[in-house]
Design a protein around this motif. Structure first.
Motif, mmCIF file in Angstrom:
data_model
loop_
_atom_site.group_PDB
_atom_site.id
_atom_site.type_symbol
_atom_site.label_atom_id
_atom_site.label_comp_id
_atom_site.label_asym_id
_atom_site.label_seq_id
_atom_site.Cartn_x
_atom_site.Cartn_y
_atom_site.Cartn_z
ATOM 1 N N LYS A 175 18.131 7.277 -5.796
ATOM 2 C CA LYS A 175 16.884 7.863 -6.322
ATOM 3 C C LYS A 175 15.808 6.798 -6.186
ATOM 4 N N ILE A 176 14.787 7.101 -5.362
ATOM 5 C CA ILE A 176 13.807 6.073 -5.005
ATOM 6 C C ILE A 176 12.503 6.292 -5.773
ATOM 7 N N ASN A 177 11.981 5.227 -6.355
ATOM 8 C CA ASN A 177 10.639 5.218 -6.937
ATOM 9 C C ASN A 177 9.769 4.302 -6.086
ATOM 10 N N TYR A 178 8.569 4.802 -5.719
ATOM 11 C CA TYR A 178 7.666 3.964 -4.938
ATOM 12 C C TYR A 178 6.607 3.404 -5.855
ATOM 13 N N SER A 179 6.300 2.154 -5.665
ATOM 14 C CA SER A 179 5.299 1.535 -6.520
ATOM 15 C C SER A 179 4.675 0.357 -5.791
ATOM 16 N N THR A 180 3.671 -0.255 -6.408
ATOM 17 C CA THR A 180 3.102 -1.490 -5.879
ATOM 18 C C THR A 180 3.244 -2.560 -6.948
ATOM 19 N N PRO A 181 3.222 -3.824 -6.534
ATOM 20 C CA PRO A 181 3.338 -4.884 -7.539
ATOM 21 C C PRO A 181 2.183 -4.858 -8.543
ATOM 22 N N GLN A 182 1.064 -4.236 -8.161
ATOM 23 C CA GLN A 182 -0.078 -4.185 -9.078
ATOM 24 C C GLN A 182 0.130 -3.139 -10.178
ATOM 25 N N ASN A 183 0.985 -2.178 -9.923
ATOM 26 C CA ASN A 183 1.200 -1.107 -10.885
ATOM 27 C C ASN A 183 2.060 -1.617 -12.031
ATOM 28 N N VAL A 185 13.647 -2.855 -3.472
ATOM 29 C CA VAL A 185 13.276 -3.104 -2.071
ATOM 30 C C VAL A 185 11.864 -3.662 -2.112
ATOM 31 N N HIS A 186 11.727 -4.936 -1.814
ATOM 32 C CA HIS A 186 10.433 -5.614 -1.946
ATOM 33 C C HIS A 186 9.774 -5.705 -0.578
ATOM 34 N N PHE A 187 8.942 -4.711 -0.273
ATOM 35 C CA PHE A 187 8.244 -4.676 1.025
ATOM 36 C C PHE A 187 6.767 -4.992 0.825
ATOM 37 N N ALA A 188 6.479 -5.883 -0.135
ATOM 38 C CA ALA A 188 5.070 -6.163 -0.433
ATOM 39 C C ALA A 188 4.792 -7.653 -0.347
ATOM 40 N N PRO A 189 4.912 -8.226 0.877
ATOM 41 C CA PRO A 189 4.731 -9.683 0.991
ATOM 42 C C PRO A 189 3.277 -10.117 0.878
ATOM 43 N N HIS A 190 2.333 -9.175 0.970
ATOM 44 C CA HIS A 190 0.921 -9.576 0.978
ATOM 45 C C HIS A 190 0.289 -9.497 -0.403
ATOM 46 N N SER A 191 1.014 -8.948 -1.371
ATOM 47 C CA SER A 191 0.415 -8.753 -2.689
ATOM 48 C C SER A 191 0.411 -10.064 -3.449
ATOM 49 N N LYS A 192 -0.753 -10.314 -4.083
ATOM 50 C CA LYS A 192 -0.814 -11.472 -4.976
ATOM 51 C C LYS A 192 -0.329 -11.010 -6.341
ATOM 52 N N ASP A 233 0.884 -1.183 0.000
ATOM 53 C CA ASP A 233 0.000 0.000 0.000
ATOM 54 C C ASP A 233 0.910 1.218 0.000
ATOM 55 N N LEU A 234 0.762 2.053 -1.036
ATOM 56 C CA LEU A 234 1.672 3.200 -1.153
ATOM 57 C C LEU A 234 1.592 4.125 0.060
ATOM 58 N N ASN A 235 0.409 4.135 0.745
ATOM 59 C CA ASN A 235 0.254 5.019 1.896
ATOM 60 C C ASN A 235 1.135 4.590 3.072
#
Lengths: 115, 452
Positions: B56-64, B81-88, B36-38
Protein backbone atom coordinates in the motif's frame (compact mmCIF):
# COMPACT_ATOMS: atom_id res chain seq x y z
CA UNK A 1 91.78 -55.08 43.81
CA UNK A 2 93.16 -54.14 47.18
CA UNK A 3 90.03 -52.12 47.91
CA UNK A 4 87.93 -55.20 47.25
CA UNK A 5 90.22 -57.23 49.50
CA UNK A 6 89.73 -54.69 52.27
CA UNK A 7 86.00 -54.52 51.66
CA UNK A 8 85.34 -58.26 51.89
CA UNK A 9 86.47 -58.70 55.53
CA UNK A 10 84.70 -55.46 56.44
CA UNK A 11 81.41 -56.76 55.07
CA UNK A 12 82.01 -60.07 56.78
CA UNK A 13 82.58 -58.31 60.10
CA UNK A 14 79.47 -56.21 59.62
CA UNK A 15 77.38 -59.29 58.87
CA UNK A 16 78.79 -61.14 61.86
CA UNK A 17 78.21 -58.24 64.17
CA UNK A 18 74.65 -57.85 62.82
CA UNK A 19 74.01 -61.57 63.37
CA UNK A 20 75.28 -61.50 66.89
CA UNK A 21 74.30 -58.14 68.33
CA UNK A 22 70.92 -57.36 66.68
CA UNK A 23 67.87 -58.60 68.51
CA UNK A 24 65.35 -60.85 66.78
CA UNK A 25 62.64 -58.21 66.95
CA UNK A 26 64.81 -55.68 65.12
CA UNK A 27 65.69 -58.32 62.53
CA UNK A 28 61.97 -58.81 62.02
CA UNK A 29 61.52 -55.12 61.41
CA UNK A 30 64.46 -55.20 58.97
CA UNK A 31 62.86 -58.00 56.96
CA UNK A 32 59.61 -56.02 56.92
CA UNK A 33 61.49 -52.91 55.73
CA UNK A 34 63.18 -54.80 52.91
CA UNK A 35 59.81 -56.17 51.79
CA UNK A 36 58.28 -52.65 51.78
CA UNK A 37 61.21 -51.15 49.91
CA UNK A 38 61.03 -53.88 47.26
CA UNK A 39 57.33 -53.20 46.78
CA UNK A 40 57.92 -49.46 46.44
CA UNK A 41 60.71 -49.91 43.89
CA UNK A 42 58.61 -52.34 41.86
CA UNK A 43 55.74 -49.85 41.69
CA UNK A 44 58.02 -47.04 40.64
CA UNK A 45 59.54 -49.12 37.88
CA UNK A 46 56.04 -50.17 36.75
CA UNK A 47 54.95 -46.52 36.69
CA UNK A 48 57.96 -45.59 34.55
CA UNK A 49 57.17 -48.46 32.17
CA UNK A 50 53.35 -48.24 32.00
CA UNK A 51 52.82 -44.48 32.37
CA UNK A 52 51.26 -42.40 35.08
CA UNK A 53 47.64 -43.29 34.30
CA UNK A 54 45.84 -43.87 36.65
CA UNK A 55 47.89 -41.45 38.65
CA UNK A 56 45.77 -41.54 41.81
CA UNK A 57 46.20 -45.33 42.04
CA UNK A 58 49.96 -45.01 41.63
CA UNK A 59 50.11 -42.32 44.31
CA UNK A 60 48.02 -44.41 46.70
CA UNK A 61 50.20 -47.50 46.17
CA UNK A 62 53.48 -45.65 46.37
CA UNK A 63 52.50 -43.50 49.35
CA UNK A 64 51.28 -46.62 51.16
CA UNK A 65 54.75 -48.15 50.67
CA UNK A 66 56.64 -45.01 51.68
CA UNK A 67 54.37 -44.43 54.67
CA UNK A 68 54.71 -48.01 55.86
CA UNK A 69 58.46 -47.73 55.53
CA UNK A 70 58.60 -44.53 57.57
CA UNK A 71 56.37 -45.96 60.30
CA UNK A 72 58.34 -49.21 60.50
CA UNK A 73 61.63 -47.29 60.59
CA UNK A 74 60.28 -45.20 63.45
CA UNK A 75 59.26 -48.33 65.29
CA UNK A 76 62.75 -49.69 64.81
CA UNK A 77 64.38 -46.55 66.19
CA UNK A 78 62.08 -46.32 69.18
CA UNK A 79 62.33 -49.98 70.19
CA UNK A 80 66.09 -50.30 69.74
CA UNK A 81 67.58 -50.88 73.17
CA UNK A 82 70.64 -48.81 72.26
CA UNK A 83 68.42 -45.79 71.75
CA UNK A 84 66.52 -46.20 74.98
CA UNK A 85 68.24 -43.21 76.66
CA UNK A 86 66.80 -40.99 73.91
CA UNK A 87 63.23 -42.32 74.29
CA UNK A 88 62.87 -42.50 78.03
CA UNK A 89 59.22 -41.52 78.01
CA UNK A 90 58.28 -43.98 75.25
CA UNK A 91 58.03 -47.60 76.20
CA UNK A 92 58.21 -50.28 73.46
CA UNK A 93 54.50 -50.94 74.04
CA UNK A 94 53.69 -47.30 73.45
CA UNK A 95 55.90 -47.28 70.32
CA UNK A 96 54.11 -50.29 68.92
CA UNK A 97 50.69 -48.79 69.67
CA UNK A 98 51.67 -45.60 67.80
CA UNK A 99 52.90 -47.71 64.90
CA UNK A 100 49.70 -49.75 64.74
CA UNK A 101 47.29 -46.77 64.93
CA UNK A 102 49.25 -44.76 62.34
CA UNK A 103 49.47 -47.74 59.98
CA UNK A 104 45.72 -48.36 60.17
CA UNK A 105 45.04 -44.67 59.40
CA UNK A 106 47.54 -44.70 56.53
CA UNK A 107 45.99 -47.77 54.95
CA UNK A 108 42.48 -46.36 55.27
CA UNK A 109 43.56 -43.22 53.43
CA UNK A 110 45.41 -45.18 50.77
CA UNK A 111 42.52 -47.52 50.04
CA UNK A 112 40.20 -44.52 49.81
CA UNK A 113 42.53 -42.77 47.37
CA UNK A 114 43.10 -45.90 45.31
CA UNK A 115 39.89 -45.23 43.31
CA UNK B 1 -17.78 -7.63 27.86
CA UNK B 2 -19.16 -9.25 24.77
CA UNK B 3 -18.83 -6.27 22.36
CA UNK B 4 -15.20 -5.75 23.39
CA UNK B 5 -14.64 -9.41 22.72
CA UNK B 6 -16.12 -9.28 19.26
CA UNK B 7 -14.13 -6.14 18.45
CA UNK B 8 -10.98 -7.88 19.52
CA UNK B 9 -11.86 -10.92 17.48
CA UNK B 10 -12.57 -8.90 14.36
CA UNK B 11 -9.37 -6.95 14.88
CA UNK B 12 -7.45 -10.20 15.09
CA UNK B 13 -9.09 -11.42 11.88
CA UNK B 14 -8.23 -8.13 10.16
CA UNK B 15 -4.69 -8.29 11.42
CA UNK B 16 -4.14 -11.85 10.26
CA UNK B 17 -5.72 -10.95 6.91
CA UNK B 18 -3.34 -8.03 6.39
CA UNK B 19 -0.41 -10.13 7.55
CA UNK B 20 -1.18 -12.96 5.19
CA UNK B 21 -1.54 -10.50 2.33
CA UNK B 22 1.81 -8.86 2.71
CA UNK B 23 4.63 -10.44 0.80
CA UNK B 24 7.14 -8.58 2.90
CA UNK B 25 7.80 -9.93 6.34
CA UNK B 26 8.06 -6.44 7.78
CA UNK B 27 4.73 -5.14 6.51
CA UNK B 28 3.08 -3.60 3.46
CA UNK B 29 3.00 0.13 4.26
CA UNK B 30 5.24 2.03 1.85
CA UNK B 31 5.91 5.74 1.92
CA UNK B 32 7.27 7.22 -1.28
CA UNK B 33 9.03 10.56 -0.92
CA UNK B 34 9.37 12.59 -4.10
CA UNK B 35 10.77 16.04 -4.84
CA UNK B 36 7.65 16.77 -6.85
CA UNK B 37 4.47 14.74 -6.52
CA UNK B 38 3.77 15.27 -10.24
CA UNK B 39 6.87 13.23 -11.10
CA UNK B 40 5.33 10.08 -9.58
CA UNK B 41 4.07 9.08 -13.03
CA UNK B 42 7.61 8.74 -14.36
CA UNK B 43 8.06 5.67 -12.18
CA UNK B 44 4.55 4.21 -12.50
CA UNK B 45 5.83 0.82 -13.68
CA UNK B 46 7.92 0.49 -10.56
CA UNK B 47 4.97 1.49 -8.36
CA UNK B 48 2.65 -0.99 -10.04
CA UNK B 49 5.25 -3.70 -9.55
CA UNK B 50 5.18 -2.86 -5.84
CA UNK B 51 1.37 -2.80 -5.81
CA UNK B 52 1.29 -6.20 -7.49
CA UNK B 53 3.23 -7.41 -4.49
CA UNK B 54 0.43 -6.22 -2.13
CA UNK B 55 2.10 -3.00 -0.99
CA UNK B 56 0.00 0.00 0.00
CA UNK B 57 1.79 3.10 -1.28
CA UNK B 58 1.49 6.65 0.07
CA UNK B 59 3.04 9.43 -1.99
CA UNK B 60 4.42 12.44 -0.24
CA UNK B 61 7.19 15.03 -0.28
CA UNK B 62 9.72 15.72 2.45
CA UNK B 63 8.10 19.15 2.85
CA UNK B 64 4.74 17.63 3.73
CA UNK B 65 4.93 17.57 7.51
CA UNK B 66 1.49 16.02 7.99
CA UNK B 67 2.86 12.61 7.10
CA UNK B 68 4.59 11.16 10.12
CA UNK B 69 7.26 8.48 9.91
CA UNK B 70 7.25 7.51 13.57
CA UNK B 71 4.38 8.16 15.95
CA UNK B 72 4.07 7.10 19.58
CA UNK B 73 7.33 5.15 19.32
CA UNK B 74 5.91 3.05 16.51
CA UNK B 75 6.66 3.11 12.83
CA UNK B 76 3.82 4.46 10.71
CA UNK B 77 5.41 2.87 7.66
CA UNK B 78 7.37 -0.29 7.06
CA UNK B 79 9.34 0.86 4.05
CA UNK B 80 10.42 4.23 2.71
CA UNK B 81 11.27 4.85 -0.93
CA UNK B 82 13.30 8.06 -0.82
CA UNK B 83 13.29 9.51 -4.34
CA UNK B 84 13.75 13.10 -3.21
CA UNK B 85 17.48 13.86 -3.38
CA UNK B 86 16.94 17.53 -4.26
CA UNK B 87 14.75 18.47 -1.30
CA UNK B 88 16.26 20.55 1.44
CA UNK B 89 15.19 19.08 4.73
CA UNK B 90 15.21 20.97 8.03
CA UNK B 91 16.78 19.41 11.10
CA UNK B 92 13.44 19.14 12.88
CA UNK B 93 11.57 17.86 9.85
CA UNK B 94 9.60 14.62 9.95
CA UNK B 95 11.98 13.34 7.30
CA UNK B 96 15.25 14.65 8.68
CA UNK B 97 18.27 12.39 8.66
CA UNK B 98 17.79 11.75 12.35
CA UNK B 99 14.21 10.59 11.75
CA UNK B 100 15.28 8.34 8.88
CA UNK B 101 18.08 6.80 10.95
CA UNK B 102 15.66 6.22 13.80
CA UNK B 103 13.28 4.64 11.32
CA UNK B 104 16.00 2.21 10.25
CA UNK B 105 16.91 1.60 13.88
CA UNK B 106 13.30 0.60 14.47
CA UNK B 107 13.50 -1.98 11.69
CA UNK B 108 12.22 0.08 8.77
CA UNK B 109 13.65 -0.48 5.31
CA UNK B 110 14.93 2.27 3.08
CA UNK B 111 15.36 2.48 -0.68
CA UNK B 112 17.17 5.60 -1.85
CA UNK B 113 17.42 6.97 -5.38
CA UNK B 114 19.91 9.74 -6.21
CA UNK B 115 20.96 12.10 -8.95
CA UNK B 116 24.25 13.99 -9.54
CA UNK B 117 22.65 17.06 -7.97
CA UNK B 118 21.97 15.43 -4.60
CA UNK B 119 21.62 17.80 -1.61
CA UNK B 120 24.12 17.83 1.24
CA UNK B 121 21.61 16.50 3.77
CA UNK B 122 21.26 13.32 1.74
CA UNK B 123 25.06 13.05 1.44
CA UNK B 124 25.25 13.21 5.24
CA UNK B 125 22.64 10.49 5.52
CA UNK B 126 24.64 8.26 3.17
CA UNK B 127 27.75 8.78 5.31
CA UNK B 128 25.79 7.16 8.15
CA UNK B 129 25.80 4.05 5.97
CA UNK B 130 29.51 4.45 5.14
CA UNK B 131 28.78 5.47 1.56
CA UNK B 132 30.58 8.51 0.14
CA UNK B 133 28.84 10.03 -2.84
CA UNK B 134 30.92 11.60 -5.61
CA UNK B 135 31.29 15.38 -5.67
CA UNK B 136 28.20 17.49 -6.48
CA UNK B 137 27.41 17.54 -10.20
CA UNK B 138 29.86 14.75 -10.94
CA UNK B 139 28.31 11.96 -12.87
CA UNK B 140 29.48 8.64 -14.26
CA UNK B 141 30.54 8.43 -17.89
CA UNK B 142 31.52 5.47 -19.96
CA UNK B 143 32.36 6.01 -23.61
CA UNK B 144 32.88 2.31 -24.22
CA UNK B 145 29.59 1.05 -22.83
CA UNK B 146 26.70 3.48 -23.31
CA UNK B 147 23.24 3.07 -24.79
CA UNK B 148 23.06 4.43 -28.32
CA UNK B 149 19.32 5.01 -28.20
CA UNK B 150 18.98 7.01 -24.98
CA UNK B 151 22.34 8.74 -24.83
CA UNK B 152 22.43 12.32 -26.06
CA UNK B 153 26.13 12.36 -26.86
CA UNK B 154 27.39 12.77 -23.28
CA UNK B 155 28.21 9.07 -22.81
CA UNK B 156 26.44 9.18 -19.42
CA UNK B 157 23.68 6.65 -20.12
CA UNK B 158 25.62 3.62 -19.06
CA UNK B 159 24.97 0.03 -19.98
CA UNK B 160 26.32 -2.39 -17.44
CA UNK B 161 26.05 -6.06 -16.68
CA UNK B 162 28.53 -5.90 -13.83
CA UNK B 163 26.40 -7.13 -10.94
CA UNK B 164 28.84 -7.51 -8.08
CA UNK B 165 26.34 -8.23 -5.33
CA UNK B 166 26.27 -11.41 -3.28
CA UNK B 167 23.75 -13.91 -4.72
CA UNK B 168 21.12 -13.34 -2.00
CA UNK B 169 20.64 -9.65 -2.92
CA UNK B 170 20.45 -9.64 -6.71
CA UNK B 171 21.13 -12.87 -8.54
CA UNK B 172 21.38 -12.94 -12.29
CA UNK B 173 19.69 -10.42 -14.56
CA UNK B 174 19.30 -11.55 -18.16
CA UNK B 175 19.67 -8.20 -19.89
CA UNK B 176 22.09 -5.29 -19.35
CA UNK B 177 21.02 -2.54 -16.98
CA UNK B 178 20.68 1.09 -17.96
CA UNK B 179 21.98 3.68 -15.52
CA UNK B 180 22.32 7.45 -15.57
CA UNK B 181 23.48 9.15 -12.43
CA UNK B 182 26.14 9.46 -9.80
CA UNK B 183 28.70 6.99 -8.49
CA UNK B 184 29.87 6.44 -4.96
CA UNK B 185 32.56 4.78 -2.90
CA UNK B 186 31.72 2.26 -0.23
CA UNK B 187 33.56 2.19 3.08
CA UNK B 188 34.93 -0.82 4.83
CA UNK B 189 32.09 -1.76 7.18
CA UNK B 190 31.14 -5.39 6.62
CA UNK B 191 27.40 -4.65 6.75
CA UNK B 192 27.67 -2.98 3.37
CA UNK B 193 27.59 -4.81 0.02
CA UNK B 194 28.28 -3.49 -3.45
CA UNK B 195 25.49 -4.47 -5.82
CA UNK B 196 26.03 -2.86 -9.21
CA UNK B 197 29.21 -1.37 -10.66
CA UNK B 198 30.33 -0.02 -14.00
CA UNK B 199 32.12 -2.07 -16.61
CA UNK B 200 35.75 -1.10 -16.28
CA UNK B 201 36.18 1.91 -18.54
CA UNK B 202 33.90 4.34 -16.74
CA UNK B 203 34.98 7.50 -14.97
CA UNK B 204 33.35 10.03 -12.73
CA UNK B 205 33.52 13.77 -13.36
CA UNK B 206 31.71 16.87 -14.53
CA UNK B 207 30.51 17.23 -18.08
CA UNK B 208 33.53 18.13 -20.19
CA UNK B 209 35.99 16.94 -17.58
CA UNK B 210 39.26 15.76 -19.05
CA UNK B 211 40.80 14.03 -16.03
CA UNK B 212 39.84 10.44 -16.28
CA UNK B 213 40.54 7.98 -13.53
CA UNK B 214 39.17 4.83 -14.99
CA UNK B 215 38.02 1.81 -13.05
CA UNK B 216 34.89 0.15 -11.78
CA UNK B 217 32.69 2.71 -10.04
CA UNK B 218 29.99 1.60 -7.62
CA UNK B 219 26.52 2.52 -8.76
CA UNK B 220 24.22 0.64 -6.37
CA UNK B 221 25.03 -0.59 -2.87
CA UNK B 222 23.06 -2.25 -0.10
CA UNK B 223 23.42 -2.33 3.63
CA UNK B 224 21.86 -4.60 6.17
CA UNK B 225 21.97 -3.06 9.62
CA UNK B 226 22.63 -5.10 12.74
CA UNK B 227 18.92 -5.20 13.43
CA UNK B 228 18.42 -6.68 9.94
CA UNK B 229 16.79 -3.52 8.58
CA UNK B 230 17.82 -3.06 4.97
CA UNK B 231 18.96 0.00 3.10
CA UNK B 232 19.66 0.20 -0.62
CA UNK B 233 21.23 3.16 -2.33
CA UNK B 234 21.03 3.63 -6.11
CA UNK B 235 22.97 6.47 -7.70
CA UNK B 236 20.34 6.89 -10.38
CA UNK B 237 16.65 7.77 -10.21
CA UNK B 238 16.31 7.00 -13.92
CA UNK B 239 17.18 3.39 -13.09
CA UNK B 240 13.58 3.05 -11.83
CA UNK B 241 11.93 5.16 -14.52
CA UNK B 242 9.43 3.87 -17.08
CA UNK B 243 11.69 5.09 -19.89
CA UNK B 244 14.63 2.99 -18.76
CA UNK B 245 12.47 -0.01 -17.83
CA UNK B 246 10.81 -0.12 -21.26
CA UNK B 247 13.81 0.86 -23.34
CA UNK B 248 15.61 -1.53 -25.62
CA UNK B 249 19.36 -1.59 -25.26
CA UNK B 250 21.91 -1.22 -28.02
CA UNK B 251 25.57 -0.67 -27.43
CA UNK B 252 28.80 -1.11 -29.28
CA UNK B 253 30.13 -4.56 -28.58
CA UNK B 254 33.81 -5.16 -27.98
CA UNK B 255 34.20 -6.82 -31.33
CA UNK B 256 33.04 -3.64 -33.07
CA UNK B 257 29.45 -4.55 -33.95
CA UNK B 258 26.32 -3.48 -32.13
CA UNK B 259 24.83 -5.51 -29.28
CA UNK B 260 21.05 -5.29 -29.13
CA UNK B 261 18.60 -6.35 -26.46
CA UNK B 262 14.83 -6.02 -26.87
CA UNK B 263 14.39 -4.80 -23.31
CA UNK B 264 16.66 -3.55 -20.58
CA UNK B 265 17.19 -5.55 -17.40
CA UNK B 266 16.02 -2.61 -15.30
CA UNK B 267 12.65 -4.10 -14.38
CA UNK B 268 14.19 -7.34 -13.27
CA UNK B 269 16.96 -5.53 -11.40
CA UNK B 270 14.73 -3.00 -9.61
CA UNK B 271 12.25 -5.73 -8.70
CA UNK B 272 14.98 -7.90 -7.20
CA UNK B 273 16.55 -4.94 -5.40
CA UNK B 274 13.22 -3.84 -3.91
CA UNK B 275 12.30 -7.40 -2.98
CA UNK B 276 15.55 -7.75 -1.09
CA UNK B 277 15.30 -4.29 0.49
CA UNK B 278 11.70 -4.82 1.60
CA UNK B 279 12.45 -8.20 3.22
CA UNK B 280 10.70 -10.34 0.63
CA UNK B 281 13.67 -12.62 0.10
CA UNK B 282 16.91 -13.81 1.67
CA UNK B 283 15.26 -13.59 5.07
CA UNK B 284 16.36 -16.38 7.40
CA UNK B 285 14.71 -17.57 10.55
CA UNK B 286 15.64 -20.12 13.18
CA UNK B 287 12.61 -22.29 13.82
CA UNK B 288 14.09 -24.33 16.62
CA UNK B 289 17.39 -25.13 18.21
CA UNK B 290 18.05 -27.76 20.84
CA UNK B 291 20.70 -29.96 22.35
CA UNK B 292 20.66 -33.19 24.26
CA UNK B 293 22.86 -36.04 25.34
CA UNK B 294 23.56 -38.71 22.76
CA UNK B 295 20.86 -41.34 23.09
CA UNK B 296 18.52 -39.12 25.09
CA UNK B 297 16.05 -36.44 24.06
CA UNK B 298 15.83 -34.14 27.06
CA UNK B 299 17.43 -30.71 26.84
CA UNK B 300 19.66 -30.28 29.88
CA UNK B 301 21.03 -27.17 31.53
CA UNK B 302 24.05 -29.00 32.89
CA UNK B 303 26.29 -31.41 31.08
CA UNK B 304 29.37 -33.26 32.24
CA UNK B 305 32.81 -32.72 30.76
CA UNK B 306 33.45 -35.01 27.80
CA UNK B 307 29.74 -35.79 27.41
CA UNK B 308 28.69 -36.72 23.90
CA UNK B 309 25.87 -34.45 22.84
CA UNK B 310 23.81 -33.67 19.75
CA UNK B 311 23.10 -30.09 18.73
CA UNK B 312 20.28 -29.40 16.30
CA UNK B 313 19.18 -26.19 14.63
CA UNK B 314 16.38 -25.67 12.11
CA UNK B 315 16.69 -22.82 9.65
CA UNK B 316 14.20 -21.62 7.06
CA UNK B 317 14.44 -19.05 4.30
CA UNK B 318 11.57 -16.83 3.15
CA UNK B 319 11.09 -16.73 -0.61
CA UNK B 320 8.32 -14.11 -0.81
CA UNK B 321 5.49 -16.62 -0.46
CA UNK B 322 6.38 -19.12 2.21
CA UNK B 323 9.14 -20.50 4.34
CA UNK B 324 11.38 -22.98 2.57
CA UNK B 325 14.34 -25.07 3.74
CA UNK B 326 17.57 -23.11 3.77
CA UNK B 327 20.43 -25.17 2.38
CA UNK B 328 24.02 -24.33 3.24
CA UNK B 329 27.23 -26.09 4.11
CA UNK B 330 28.78 -23.36 6.23
CA UNK B 331 26.59 -23.19 9.33
CA UNK B 332 28.84 -23.48 12.34
CA UNK B 333 28.38 -24.14 16.02
CA UNK B 334 30.73 -22.73 18.62
CA UNK B 335 31.11 -23.91 22.21
CA UNK B 336 32.39 -20.82 23.94
CA UNK B 337 33.74 -19.90 27.34
CA UNK B 338 35.43 -16.58 26.56
CA UNK B 339 37.12 -18.37 23.64
CA UNK B 340 35.57 -20.99 21.42
CA UNK B 341 36.72 -24.39 22.70
CA UNK B 342 34.98 -26.13 19.82
CA UNK B 343 34.00 -24.73 16.45
CA UNK B 344 32.37 -27.28 14.23
CA UNK B 345 30.38 -27.26 11.02
CA UNK B 346 26.79 -28.39 11.30
CA UNK B 347 25.77 -30.97 8.73
CA UNK B 348 22.42 -30.82 7.06
CA UNK B 349 20.32 -33.81 8.09
CA UNK B 350 17.79 -35.48 5.84
CA UNK B 351 14.24 -34.76 6.86
CA UNK B 352 10.86 -35.34 5.25
CA UNK B 353 10.38 -33.01 2.26
CA UNK B 354 7.14 -31.52 3.60
CA UNK B 355 9.08 -29.64 6.26
CA UNK B 356 9.50 -25.95 5.53
CA UNK B 357 12.88 -25.76 7.19
CA UNK B 358 16.24 -27.48 6.93
CA UNK B 359 17.69 -29.28 9.91
CA UNK B 360 21.36 -29.02 10.79
CA UNK B 361 22.98 -31.36 13.23
CA UNK B 362 26.27 -31.93 14.90
CA UNK B 363 27.46 -34.69 17.22
CA UNK B 364 30.20 -33.46 19.48
CA UNK B 365 32.14 -34.33 22.58
CA UNK B 366 32.14 -31.51 25.08
CA UNK B 367 35.52 -30.10 26.13
CA UNK B 368 37.48 -31.47 29.09
CA UNK B 369 37.02 -28.16 30.90
CA UNK B 370 34.26 -27.28 33.30
CA UNK B 371 32.52 -23.91 33.57
CA UNK B 372 29.67 -21.97 32.04
CA UNK B 373 29.66 -22.40 28.28
CA UNK B 374 27.61 -20.89 25.48
CA UNK B 375 26.43 -22.90 22.50
CA UNK B 376 26.40 -20.27 19.81
CA UNK B 377 25.40 -20.30 16.17
CA UNK B 378 26.53 -16.99 14.76
CA UNK B 379 25.58 -17.05 11.09
CA UNK B 380 26.22 -13.78 9.32
CA UNK B 381 26.47 -13.88 5.56
CA UNK B 382 26.30 -10.97 3.13
CA UNK B 383 22.74 -10.32 1.98
CA UNK B 384 21.15 -12.78 4.39
CA UNK B 385 19.46 -12.07 7.69
CA UNK B 386 21.97 -12.26 10.51
CA UNK B 387 21.28 -15.21 12.79
CA UNK B 388 22.57 -15.40 16.34
CA UNK B 389 21.36 -18.17 18.60
CA UNK B 390 22.79 -18.75 22.04
CA UNK B 391 22.21 -21.34 24.74
CA UNK B 392 24.00 -21.07 28.05
CA UNK B 393 24.81 -24.39 29.69
CA UNK B 394 26.93 -25.40 32.64
CA UNK B 395 29.55 -28.09 32.15
CA UNK B 396 30.47 -29.83 35.40
CA UNK B 397 33.41 -32.09 36.26
CA UNK B 398 33.09 -35.81 37.02
CA UNK B 399 31.34 -36.61 40.28
CA UNK B 400 33.48 -38.62 42.72
CA UNK B 401 31.68 -41.82 41.73
CA UNK B 402 31.88 -41.19 37.98
CA UNK B 403 35.56 -41.88 37.55
CA UNK B 404 36.44 -45.19 35.92
CA UNK B 405 37.34 -47.90 38.42
CA UNK B 406 39.16 -51.24 38.46
CA UNK B 407 41.33 -50.38 35.51
CA UNK B 408 43.63 -53.20 34.53
CA UNK B 409 46.54 -50.74 34.47
CA UNK B 410 46.00 -50.04 38.17
CA UNK B 411 46.04 -53.67 39.36
CA UNK B 412 49.73 -53.60 40.44
CA UNK B 413 48.92 -50.65 42.70
CA UNK B 414 45.91 -52.45 44.15
CA UNK B 415 48.12 -55.49 44.81
CA UNK B 416 50.73 -53.25 46.40
CA UNK B 417 48.30 -51.58 48.80
CA UNK B 418 46.82 -54.99 49.61
CA UNK B 419 50.27 -56.45 50.24
CA UNK B 420 51.11 -53.49 52.51
CA UNK B 421 48.00 -54.21 54.57
CA UNK B 422 48.70 -57.94 54.72
CA UNK B 423 52.35 -57.20 55.49
CA UNK B 424 51.31 -54.90 58.32
CA UNK B 425 48.97 -57.54 59.79
CA UNK B 426 51.51 -60.36 59.50
CA UNK B 427 54.28 -58.22 60.93
CA UNK B 428 52.14 -57.01 63.84
CA UNK B 429 50.97 -60.54 64.59
CA UNK B 430 54.47 -61.96 64.59
CA UNK B 431 55.79 -59.05 66.58
CA UNK B 432 53.14 -59.52 69.26
CA UNK B 433 53.58 -63.32 69.40
CA UNK B 434 57.32 -62.95 69.83
CA UNK B 435 56.96 -60.27 72.51
CA UNK B 436 58.45 -62.50 75.20
CA UNK B 437 61.43 -63.61 73.13
CA UNK B 438 62.04 -59.97 72.26
CA UNK B 439 62.50 -59.23 75.97
CA UNK B 440 64.90 -62.21 76.24
CA UNK B 441 66.83 -60.98 73.26
CA UNK B 442 67.19 -57.61 74.86
CA UNK B 443 68.59 -59.23 77.92
CA UNK B 444 70.98 -61.27 75.77
CA UNK B 445 72.11 -58.14 73.96
CA UNK B 446 72.66 -56.32 77.19
CA UNK B 447 74.66 -59.20 78.64
CA UNK B 448 76.76 -59.39 75.49
CA UNK B 449 77.40 -55.67 75.62
CA UNK B 450 78.36 -55.87 79.26
CA UNK B 451 80.69 -58.86 78.56
CA UNK B 452 82.59 -56.80 76.05
Amino acid sequence: MSAMQDLAPAIKRLANSYQQTTSISLKFIDIYLVFIMGSGILQFVYMLAAGTFPYNAFLAGFISSVGSFVLAANLRIQTNAQNSPDFKGISPERAFADFAVCSILLHLFCVNFLG
Amino acid sequence: MRPIFSILASAAVLLSATLSEAKSLTGNRVLVLLDDLNSAGEYSKFWSSLEDREYKINYSTPQNQSDVLIAMAKRNYDHVVHFAPHSKVAQDSQFSNRALIKFVDMGGNLLIGLTPNTQDAMRDLLREFDIELDTRNHRVFDDSSYDEGLDAGAFDTLVTENIVSPKPIVGEVNAPILFRGVGHQVGSIPLLNRVLATEGNAFSGEVGDSSREKGAIDLVSSLQARNNARVSVAGSLDLFSNIFIDSPVSRKSKSGGVEKFARSGNKEFTDELSRWTFQEKSVLKVFDHRHHKEGETQKLETYRIKDNITYTIEIAEYDGEKWTPYHASDVQLEVIMLDPYIRTTLDEAHIAPEHHYARYKSHLTLPDVYGVFTFKVNYKRPGLTYLTVEDVVAIRPFRHDEYPRFLSAAYPYYVSVGSMIVGFLVFSGTWLFTWGSREEAKVVVQSKVSKK
